[in-house]
Design a protein around this motif. Structure first.
Motif: not given
Ligand code: ADP
Ligand code: MG
Length: 697
Positions: A353-359, A377-380
């Protein structure tokens, strides 16, 4: 419905308010309109008052809402205020609907959904009613606005077709925001792609939630026609007109643990082979990696998240990194975590996604290309869970810097285009990466082949490397294991699919037994949830002493300058966290030397993996390159030294063959010398003044 019915229903709501919401309405009247503009009504209360009205509210929420709001306007207030535009916001529906279970039947109904806010636009004014001023006669023509902008056909005064100009002062605006709520990871059975629904909210409830929040949203389900390259399509999208959005208490470990489960958990916790069994139960189809698996188990349980009396916090989550040659089962191992950990997210470093891993704050279709959208993103999304991130080395550069904060402070700050937000990311990271050149180069120190910056690497509590070197005994065992696993799968599949199968259930069972997890995944999941909820171990004196001792020896010789894993106080916290996790595994209230012994062994082996000698705090090339007695650095010096010596003897530079011969005499193989020479050349330390002759710069 007849007029009498209308009046009747409005009266019913008035009576309901008098019986249930007298105080709340009094309060609203005092704060209206600047501080409060909504009356929150619990659907449960309405149901207690009149189940028929409550059920009608579910079936025809649009209409019922009008009655409810009209009743509020008519309500006899003690103070002289008019609740002209006050909203009635319903919440507390009996059963939330699963986002993936929403069907055409639900359209027009009142539903509640639960999930995590994946995207949120910034709050922008939306025109509700536009006042068009006729440029010929000055008359204002008011046109209510929906999703598409409507212009008047003619002026209400002179009946001509304009031209018009919008008078903003006379137009009505409301704050509007759009959210995308996605199913929570914990609700998903291994591997399902989460589904999402868009929610449109207005006025006082905008700007209250942000990406990453877990929410319950109650609202009316509508349809939105899809467009395909400007053509209207027969396929529609669902969206929700949100009446209320509530942030859920985040501490919930909402797993049903029955008394029977609890008995099984307690019994298991006393098993003398508990740790072995846990390891056997993690990804049983993957052969070996017992240390890595034990570490992952500890990660599942995690250390204790500590809050100090002054309010500061120390993370309990463990971060772990697996770096290894391709095809060594890293991805398989990571994927398995999804089956096991509640609230876990599996993704690749490249991010889908455009948010990638973080935001990220982006301007895309979601905000109609105008509004900025904050996307988690994933970590959130893995907040309070585990983020399994494959191909971590391929993460985007935007993610790299945010990652530092995410791993240590467990939050992600975004400041862009007027969006200032701090998102929570209290998750454990299990990362997998390939070495810098795709595969470990046995001539280079492993430490130099980790393609992540040292500041990031140091945030991992444990790092393991996996090299895929042929080893006859190990290869035989691995082959045996994989063949057995596959054979069990073959038998099972044969029996399930072939009607005339001559494979008996007993045969399937007996083969399967050997590759089955020792503890069923379902029980293990509950065990982890139970331990995290109930168990907060503290350290015994002996345990403290053991960790102190080990840390001091680690620091002993000072840090190696080129160390990718500098031993800092972070390692000390890592030791504590790991020890707590180890105690939690057996549901112990105290961290003992049994735990510290286990943990020190794992940390030692993790440090050795990256080529550091835990005894001396120094790199020992012997560990990286079994088989040579001299250290890497000496050898480089040697080859260079040999060239320097020889170049004095030969006018045209040191002859290549001569260098190799001398080096071989000093005990370095030909292939290594060649490799070394190539490297020195690449670095510009030596050059070739003539073919096959070398000179030191
Ligand atoms: P990586 O991500 O490390 O490149 P994968 O996880 O994609 O590797 O593994 C490749 C294949 O090899 C998988 O099908 C996996 O099951 C198999 N494999 C590799 N190592 C092992 C192992 N130790 N035990 C069982 N299977 C393995
Ligand atoms: Mg892989």
């Amino acid at each position: 419905m007849s007029l009498a019915d209308d009046a009747d229903l409005i009266e019913r709501f008035e009576e309901f308010y008098r019986n249930y919401y007298r105080n709340e309405i009094g309060q609203l009247a005092q704060k209206y309109p600047s501080e409060q503009r909504s009356l929150y009504v619990d659907w449960d209360d309405l149901y207690r008052y009149d189940p028929d009205v409550a059920d009608d509210f579910l079936a025809k929420p649009g209409q019922m809402l009008e009655y409810a709001e009209e009743a509020l306007r008519l309500y006899d207030l003690p103070v002289d205020v008019k609740l002209g535009n006050a909203h009635v916001r319903v919440r507390g529906l009996a059963d939330p609907t699963g986002i993936r279970d929403i069907r055409a039947d639900h359209v027009g109904n009142l539903v509640a959904v639960q999930g995590i806010v994946r995207k949120a636009t910034d709050v922008r004014p939306k025109m509700q009613e536009a006042a068009f001023e006729c440029q010929r006669c000055g008359t204002l023509t008011r046109i209510p606005q929906g999703s598409d902008f409507q212009e008047p056909h003619e002026c209400q005064g002179c009946e001509r077709q304009g031209p018009f100009q919008i008078n903003f002062d006379q137009s009505e605006f409301v704050d509007a925001q759009k959210l995308r709520v996605q199913e929570s990871p914990e609700g998903l059975r291994g591997g399902e792609t989460p589904q999402a629904i868009d929610i449109h909210i207005e006025d006082d409830i905008t700007g209250r939630v942000t990406a990453g929040d877990h929410v319950t949203a109650t609202g009316i389900l509508h349809l939105d026609q899809q467009e395909n390259q400007g053509q209207k399509s027969a396929i529609f999208d669902f969206y929700m007109e949100g009446l209320s959005i509530e942030i859920e208490d985040e501490q919930f470990e909402d797993m049903d643990i029955t008394d029977e489960d609890e008995r099984a958990i307690l019994e298991l916790s006393n098993d003398p082979d508990l740790y072995e069994k846990m390891v056997d139960s993690l990804a049983p189809s993957i052969y070996g990696y017992r240390e890595e698996k034990l570490a992952i188990i500890m990660q599942l349980f995690s250390g204790v998240r500590k809050e100090l009396p002054d309010g500061s916090k120390i993370r309990g989550d463990l971060h772990m990194l697996l770096i290894g040659d391709p095809g060594t089962g890293k991805s398989q191992l990571l994927q398995y975590i999804r089956n096991l950990a509640p609230r876990s997210v599996y993704t690749s470093g490249k991010g889908s996604s455009s948010a990638g891993l973080t935001a990220a704050a982006v301007r895309d279709d979601f905000g109609d290309g105008q509004q900025w959208t904050l996307e988690a993103g994933a970590l959130v999304l893995a907040d309070q869970g585990i983020a399994a991130i494959d191909e971590l080395d391929k993460m985007r550069s935007e993610d790299r810097s945010a990652m530092h904060e995410a791993l240590e402070q467990q939050s992600i700050s975004i400041s862009k285009a007027g969006i200032n937000a701090t998102l929570k990311s209290r998750c454990s990271l299990l990362g997998a990466a390939n070495p810098k050149y795709g595969r470990f180069d046995e001539y280079e120190p492993i430490a130099e082949q980790i393609d992540l910056e040292p500041a990031l690497v140091s945030r991992f509590d444990l790092i393991f490397t996996i090299t895929d070197k042929p080893d006859e005994e190990k290869d035989r065992d691995l082959a045996e294991h994989i063949i057995k696993t596959n054979f069990a799968g073959e038998l099972h599949t044969h029996r399930s699919n072939v009607a005339t199968s001559n494979v008996s259930q007993e045969e399937v069972d007996s083969v399967t037994e050997e590759v089955e997890p020792a503890i069923e995944a379902d029980l293990l999941r509950k065990y982890v949830a139970f331990a995290k909820r109930e168990c907060y171990p503290t350290m015994t004196e002996e345990a403290k002493e053991a960790i102190r001792e080990f840390y001091v020896t680690l620091r002993g010789q000072g840090e190696g300058d080129d160390s990718p894993v500098p031993v800092t106080a972070r390692k000390l916290e890592a030791l504590v966290r790991l020890a707590e996790a180890s105690a939690r595994i057996r549901l112990s209230d105290t961290v003992t030397t049994e735990d510290t012994d286990r943990v020190i062994e794992i940390v030692r082996s993790s440090l050795e993996d990256v080529g550091m000698d835990p005894e001396t705090g120094e790199f020992d090339a012997d560990m990286v390159e079994a088989g040579t007695s001299k250290s890497q650095r000496d050898r480089i010096k040697n080859v260079k030294g040999i060239i320097r010596e020889l170049q004095d003897e030969y006018e045209r530079g040191a002859p290549f063959e001569e260098v190799i011969e001398r080096a071989e005499q000093a005990g370095i193989d030909r292939s290594k010398v060649e490799h070394e020479i190539q490297k020195l050349k690449n670095k510009g330390d030596i050059y070739e003044p003539q073919t096959d002759h070398l000179r030191v710069v």
